[in-house]
Design a protein around this motif. Structure first.
Motif, PDB file in Angstrom:
ATOM      1  N   UNK A 150       0.813  -1.216   0.000  1.00 50.37           N
ATOM      2  CA  UNK A 150       0.000   0.000   0.000  1.00 50.37           C
ATOM      3  C   UNK A 150       0.843   1.260   0.000  1.00 50.37           C
ATOM      4  N   UNK A 151       2.140   1.146   0.352  1.00 45.65           N
ATOM      5  CA  UNK A 151       2.962   2.341   0.469  1.00 45.65           C
ATOM      6  C   UNK A 151       3.137   3.040  -0.857  1.00 45.65           C
ATOM      7  N   UNK A 152       3.207   2.269  -1.955  1.00 44.87           N
ATOM      8  CA  UNK A 152       3.374   2.903  -3.262  1.00 44.87           C
ATOM      9  C   UNK A 152       2.125   3.658  -3.668  1.00 44.87           C
ATOM     10  N   UNK A 153       0.940   3.144  -3.248  1.00 51.23           N
ATOM     11  CA  UNK A 153      -0.324   3.808  -3.596  1.00 51.23           C
ATOM     12  C   UNK A 153      -0.433   5.156  -2.908  1.00 51.23           C
ATOM     13  N   UNK A 154       0.075   5.268  -1.674  1.00 50.81           N
ATOM     14  CA  UNK A 154      -0.055   6.509  -0.911  1.00 50.81           C
ATOM     15  C   UNK A 154       0.738   7.645  -1.523  1.00 50.81           C
ATOM     16  N   UNK A 155       1.710   7.297  -2.402  1.00 46.66           N
ATOM     17  CA  UNK A 155       2.545   8.343  -2.992  1.00 46.66           C
ATOM     18  C   UNK A 155       2.093   8.749  -4.393  1.00 46.66           C
ATOM     19  N   UNK A 156       1.023   8.160  -4.898  1.00 44.79           N
ATOM     20  CA  UNK A 156       0.529   8.492  -6.231  1.00 44.79           C
ATOM     21  C   UNK A 156      -0.994   8.405  -6.247  1.00 44.79           C
ATOM     22  N   UNK A 157      -1.640   8.997  -7.259  1.00 45.40           N
ATOM     23  CA  UNK A 157      -3.098   8.914  -7.337  1.00 45.40           C
ATOM     24  C   UNK A 157      -3.561   7.470  -7.434  1.00 45.40           C
ATOM     25  N   UNK A 158      -4.642   7.148  -6.747  1.00 54.37           N
ATOM     26  CA  UNK A 158      -5.213   5.805  -6.808  1.00 54.37           C
ATOM     27  C   UNK A 158      -5.892   5.616  -8.159  1.00 54.37           C
ATOM     28  N   UNK A 159      -5.642   4.480  -8.799  1.00 55.61           N
ATOM     29  CA  UNK A 159      -6.187   4.214 -10.122  1.00 55.61           C
ATOM     30  C   UNK A 159      -7.233   3.111 -10.067  1.00 55.61           C
ATOM     31  N   UNK A 160      -7.971   2.956 -11.176  1.00 51.74           N
ATOM     32  CA  UNK A 160      -8.948   1.876 -11.277  1.00 51.74           C
ATOM     33  C   UNK A 160      -8.259   0.520 -11.174  1.00 51.74           C
ATOM     34  N   UNK A 161      -7.016   0.447 -11.635  1.00 46.47           N
ATOM     35  CA  UNK A 161      -6.257  -0.811 -11.534  1.00 46.47           C
ATOM     36  C   UNK A 161      -6.042  -1.189 -10.077  1.00 46.47           C
ATOM     37  N   UNK A 162      -5.743  -0.196  -9.227  1.00 42.89           N
ATOM     38  CA  UNK A 162      -5.553  -0.466  -7.794  1.00 42.89           C
ATOM     39  C   UNK A 162      -6.843  -1.000  -7.165  1.00 42.89           C
TER      40      UNK A 162
END
Length: 340
Positions: free
Chosen positions: A1-13
């Motif tokens: 989850x750490x990589x998600x917190x540094x970039x916009x959340x996408x539909x892929x996530x």
């Protein structure tokens, strides 16, 4: 989850967390798309936990629709525009569209602001009390951009327009004043470039001429409160002093009221009649009580939304020029027939 917190959340996530396909995420956030209740619940739960919001800009690249409507207004100083904007925004929201607001800020030449509007990915333009040059009218026609003018018309019929019956409104206001026994009338105009002001003045003057009276005195308030005050001073200092003043909109009529009461110590409804046009909410305030011509703002906005919808369905649809009826609202700032 750490990589998600540094970039916009996408539909892929969201798809990965929910254990579904990316297309299932897309369908979940597309109104009317088919998706099972179980899948919808999984996607919405995952989206909520990640703080995901659909990227409408990215979607517009796929659908070629931004669902944005540019609304161009002269300013927000006049409450008339705030009410009309609210009706437009509500109407377009029912179509799943959002309003992007632009202001000409008193600039009579609309081309610069329209140059800016065309840089945005809008599906349609609603021009409120704003002129449209033949160059832009032709450009919009060639590109298939949906355009409607509200409270203004062009000499060309290329673009659809919606106005109230301004000529008839001016005529009925003059007849109301004349039937009250007033003979010396005056008109405070908006901008000379405004078709609405011209039409209201033409109807007013025509009715006066039919009674065999002298043409009304005239001053220009340019739809501006301070300039309308100066116009009222000029008219009220004249000889003979006008018994009735018709103003091309309510904002100028309120300015004229202030000058008549505070500077000339006149009692509206007894010493002088002052009538506006639009019926803005403030016209019905007890301390103002302005006699005015009511424009059907809700219907004007409703027709504008419908015309845009039709143009988006068929870019080749015929332009129309709608003229809606208004009505005189009699309050305390005017003398009435038989009551002078």
């Amino acid at each position: 989850m750490s990589d998600i917190s540094r970039r916009p959340v996408t539909a892929h996530d969201v798809a990965r967390l929910a254990g579904v396909s990316q297309s299932a995420v897309s369908r979940t956030f597309t109104p009317g798309a088919s998706v099972s209740a179980k899948t919808r619940e999984k996607v919405e739960t995952a989206a909520a936990s990640l703080g995901y919001r659909p990227n409408l800009v990215a979607r517009s690249l796929i659908t070629r629709r931004s669902n944005l409507v540019a609304v161009v207004l002269p300013s927000m100083v006049n409450p008339f525009y705030a009410v009309l904007l609210e009706h437009l925004a509500t109407g377009f929201e029912l179509l799943g569209m959002r309003v992007l607001l632009f202001s000409t800020a008193g600039n009579e030449d609309s081309d610069p602001i329209l140059d800016e509007v065309m840089r945005y990915r809008v599906d349609a333009i609603v021009l409120v009390s704003t002129s449209l040059s033949s160059r832009f009218a032709e450009e919009c026609r060639q590109t298939g951009l949906a355009v409607v003018q509200v409270n203004r018309r062009s000499d060309s019929n290329v673009v659809s327009s919606i106005t109230s019956d301004n000529n008839n409104g001016g005529r009925q206001i003059a007849e109301f004043m004349l039937d009250a026994g007033l003979t010396h009338l005056a008109f405070i105009a908006g901008r000379d470039s405004s078709s609405t002001s011209r039409d209201r003045e033409q109807g007013f003057n025509t009715a006066v001429a039919k009674r065999g009276l002298n043409a009304p005195s005239r001053a220009c308030g340019c739809y501006d409160f301070a300039m309308a005050q100066e116009a009222a001073r000029e008219l009220l200092a004249g000889n003979p002093r006008p018994e009735g003043i018709f103003c091309a909109n309510d904002l100028m009529a309120i300015a004229a009221l202030e000058v008549a009461v505070k500077e000339f110590e006149l009692h509206p409804g007894r010493d002088i009649s002052i009538i506006g046009y639009d019926d803005i909410p403030q016209a019905n305030w007890p301390l103002i009580g302005l006699t005015t011509w009511s424009q059907p703002l809700f219907d004007m906005a409703r027709h504008a939304v419908e015309l845009i919808r039709l143009q988006l369905q068929d870019a080749a649809s015929e332009s129309v020029q709608l003229v809606l009826r208004g009505r005189l609202i009699v309050r305390g700032t005017s003398m009435t027939p038989g009551g002078k």
